[in-house]
Scaffold this motif. Structure first.
Motif, PDB file in Angstrom:
ATOM      1  N   GLY A  84       0.831  -1.196   0.000  1.00  0.00           N
ATOM      2  CA  GLY A  84       0.000   0.000   0.000  1.00  0.00           C
ATOM      3  C   GLY A  84       0.864   1.243   0.000  1.00  0.00           C
ATOM      4  O   GLY A  84       2.071   1.191  -0.219  1.00  0.00           O
ATOM      5  N   ALA A  85       0.251   2.363   0.274  1.00  0.00           N
ATOM      6  CA  ALA A  85       0.955   3.645   0.263  1.00  0.00           C
ATOM      7  C   ALA A  85       1.270   4.090   1.684  1.00  0.00           C
ATOM      8  O   ALA A  85       0.566   3.738   2.643  1.00  0.00           O
ATOM      9  N   ASN A  86       2.327   4.853   1.823  1.00  0.00           N
ATOM     10  CA  ASN A  86       2.681   5.471   3.112  1.00  0.00           C
ATOM     11  C   ASN A  86       2.772   4.469   4.260  1.00  0.00           C
ATOM     12  O   ASN A  86       2.131   4.620   5.281  1.00  0.00           O
ATOM     13  N   VAL A  87       3.556   3.460   4.068  1.00  0.00           N
ATOM     14  CA  VAL A  87       3.725   2.430   5.085  1.00  0.00           C
ATOM     15  C   VAL A  87       4.819   2.863   6.057  1.00  0.00           C
ATOM     16  O   VAL A  87       5.917   3.223   5.646  1.00  0.00           O
ATOM     17  N   ASP A  88       4.507   2.842   7.364  1.00  0.00           N
ATOM     18  CA  ASP A  88       5.553   3.183   8.327  1.00  0.00           C
ATOM     19  C   ASP A  88       6.422   1.958   8.608  1.00  0.00           C
ATOM     20  O   ASP A  88       6.109   0.842   8.183  1.00  0.00           O
ATOM     21  N   ALA A  89       7.520   2.168   9.300  1.00  0.00           N
ATOM     22  CA  ALA A  89       8.531   1.122   9.484  1.00  0.00           C
ATOM     23  C   ALA A  89       7.978  -0.118  10.176  1.00  0.00           C
ATOM     24  O   ALA A  89       8.277  -1.245   9.769  1.00  0.00           O
ATOM     25  N   SER A  90       7.154   0.046  11.202  1.00  0.00           N
ATOM     26  CA  SER A  90       6.647  -1.123  11.926  1.00  0.00           C
ATOM     27  C   SER A  90       5.707  -1.955  11.056  1.00  0.00           C
ATOM     28  O   SER A  90       5.722  -3.186  11.113  1.00  0.00           O
ATOM     29  N   VAL A  91       4.901  -1.293  10.235  1.00  0.00           N
ATOM     30  CA  VAL A  91       4.000  -2.008   9.325  1.00  0.00           C
ATOM     31  C   VAL A  91       4.813  -2.702   8.236  1.00  0.00           C
ATOM     32  O   VAL A  91       4.542  -3.848   7.882  1.00  0.00           O
ATOM     33  N   LEU A  92       5.819  -2.019   7.706  1.00  0.00           N
ATOM     34  CA  LEU A  92       6.685  -2.610   6.693  1.00  0.00           C
ATOM     35  C   LEU A  92       7.353  -3.873   7.221  1.00  0.00           C
ATOM     36  O   LEU A  92       7.368  -4.905   6.551  1.00  0.00           O
ATOM     37  N   LYS A  93       7.870  -3.799   8.429  1.00  0.00           N
ATOM     38  CA  LYS A  93       8.518  -4.964   9.021  1.00  0.00           C
ATOM     39  C   LYS A  93       7.518  -6.110   9.188  1.00  0.00           C
ATOM     40  O   LYS A  93       7.796  -7.247   8.797  1.00  0.00           O
ATOM     41  N   ALA A  94       6.362  -5.824   9.729  1.00  0.00           N
ATOM     42  CA  ALA A  94       5.346  -6.868   9.947  1.00  0.00           C
ATOM     43  C   ALA A  94       4.905  -7.503   8.632  1.00  0.00           C
ATOM     44  O   ALA A  94       4.788  -8.732   8.535  1.00  0.00           O
ATOM     45  N   LYS A  95       4.670  -6.682   7.612  1.00  0.00           N
ATOM     46  CA  LYS A  95       4.248  -7.219   6.312  1.00  0.00           C
ATOM     47  C   LYS A  95       5.377  -8.013   5.658  1.00  0.00           C
ATOM     48  O   LYS A  95       5.129  -9.003   4.975  1.00  0.00           O
ATOM     49  N   SER A  96       6.602  -7.600   5.887  1.00  0.00           N
ATOM     50  CA  SER A  96       7.750  -8.335   5.352  1.00  0.00           C
ATOM     51  C   SER A  96       7.844  -9.718   5.974  1.00  0.00           C
ATOM     52  O   SER A  96       8.026 -10.716   5.268  1.00  0.00           O
ATOM     53  N   ILE A  97       7.704  -9.792   7.278  1.00  0.00           N
ATOM     54  CA  ILE A  97       7.771 -11.075   7.982  1.00  0.00           C
ATOM     55  C   ILE A  97       6.632 -11.988   7.521  1.00  0.00           C
ATOM     56  O   ILE A  97       6.839 -13.176   7.264  1.00  0.00           O
ATOM     57  N   GLU A  98       5.442 -11.430   7.378  1.00  0.00           N
ATOM     58  CA  GLU A  98       4.298 -12.220   6.908  1.00  0.00           C
ATOM     59  C   GLU A  98       4.541 -12.731   5.488  1.00  0.00           C
ATOM     60  O   GLU A  98       4.224 -13.888   5.175  1.00  0.00           O
ATOM     61  N   THR A  99       5.101 -11.903   4.644  1.00  0.00           N
ATOM     62  CA  THR A  99       5.412 -12.335   3.278  1.00  0.00           C
ATOM     63  C   THR A  99       6.418 -13.478   3.294  1.00  0.00           C
ATOM     64  O   THR A  99       6.282 -14.442   2.529  1.00  0.00           O
ATOM     65  N   LEU A 100       7.414 -13.395   4.159  1.00  0.00           N
ATOM     66  CA  LEU A 100       8.406 -14.475   4.238  1.00  0.00           C
ATOM     67  C   LEU A 100       7.776 -15.779   4.726  1.00  0.00           C
ATOM     68  O   LEU A 100       8.185 -16.864   4.295  1.00  0.00           O
ATOM     69  N   ARG A 101       6.765 -15.690   5.570  1.00  0.00           N
ATOM     70  CA  ARG A 101       6.011 -16.901   5.956  1.00  0.00           C
ATOM     71  C   ARG A 101       5.319 -17.499   4.729  1.00  0.00           C
ATOM     72  O   ARG A 101       5.314 -18.715   4.539  1.00  0.00           O
ATOM     73  N   GLU A 102       4.717 -16.633   3.923  1.00  0.00           N
ATOM     74  CA  GLU A 102       4.056 -17.089   2.695  1.00  0.00           C
ATOM     75  C   GLU A 102       5.071 -17.731   1.743  1.00  0.00           C
ATOM     76  O   GLU A 102       4.781 -18.772   1.135  1.00  0.00           O
ATOM     77  N   VAL A 103       6.237 -17.108   1.615  1.00  0.00           N
ATOM     78  CA  VAL A 103       7.284 -17.645   0.751  1.00  0.00           C
ATOM     79  C   VAL A 103       7.677 -19.045   1.215  1.00  0.00           C
ATOM     80  O   VAL A 103       7.786 -19.972   0.401  1.00  0.00           O
ATOM     81  N   ALA A 104       7.880 -19.200   2.524  1.00  0.00           N
ATOM     82  CA  ALA A 104       8.267 -20.513   3.055  1.00  0.00           C
ATOM     83  C   ALA A 104       7.202 -21.557   2.736  1.00  0.00           C
ATOM     84  O   ALA A 104       7.526 -22.681   2.319  1.00  0.00           O
ATOM     85  N   ALA A 105       5.944 -21.201   2.895  1.00  0.00           N
ATOM     86  CA  ALA A 105       4.853 -22.144   2.620  1.00  0.00           C
ATOM     87  C   ALA A 105       4.809 -22.517   1.136  1.00  0.00           C
ATOM     88  O   ALA A 105       4.627 -23.690   0.788  1.00  0.00           O
TER      89      ALA A 105
END
Length: 166
Positions: A84-105
């Motif tokens: 999305g737009a205007n993502v702050d650092a904590s949201v970016l980190k959380a979404k990154s970690i979630e994406t890596l879970r998806e990648v692993a699956a």
């Protein structure tokens, strides 16, 4: 060995996102000014490119996609959609970690023989970013620590998301 054709377009975009977000998660863990950002971005790019020289065909395919104009456009659009737009650092980190879970699956389901190598490569990108710039120093990056506690915690989260052996 898996190839791009073994994945749906959406799964492939998730794999591309994972390659980018594995480094951004660490950057977002402890934002470090413009010099730190440049160092960390350069480290992520270098670690990504290192995959081109490795023995794993799937990793090479991911890197090759980033080397094409269409691949970069697809990756950029997928990241915009995911973050999305205007993502702050904590949201970016959380979404990154979630994406890596998806990648692993995805890797475990579609490319179990390649999963360990790809997951280790993604973690390697994260580690290179963490090592790239000192944290907590002055504006030129002097002083501080090589890898901050926040970055160490993020590396641990990344390892867990990728289901790497501790």
């Amino acid at each position: 060995m898996a190839t791009k054709n073994d994945f749906t377009p959406e799964e492939w975009k998730t794999l591309l996102d994972g390659a980018v977000l594995s480094g951004l998660a660490v950057t977002a863990a402890e934002p470090n000014g413009i010099i730190g950002l440049v160092k960390e971005s350069f480290a992520a790019s270098q670690a990504l490119i290192e995959g081109r020289r490795g023995p794993n065909e799937l990793i090479r395919s991911i890197v090759e996609d980033f080397e094409t104009s269409q691949g970069r456009t697809d990756a950029r659009e997928a990241l915009k959609a995911r973050l999305g737009a205007n993502v702050d650092a904590s949201v970016l980190k959380a979404k990154s970690i979630e994406t890596l879970r998806e990648v692993a699956a995805i890797l475990e389901a579609k490319a179990p023989q390649d999963a360990p190598a790809v997951k280790e490569w993604l973690y390697h990108i994260s580690q290179k970013v963490a090592d790239a710039a000192s944290e907590g120093g002055n504006f030129l990056g002097f002083g501080g620590v090589k890898v901050s506690d926040a970055e160490k915690a993020t590396l641990s989260e990344i390892s867990g998301a990728l289901k790497l052996a501790a």
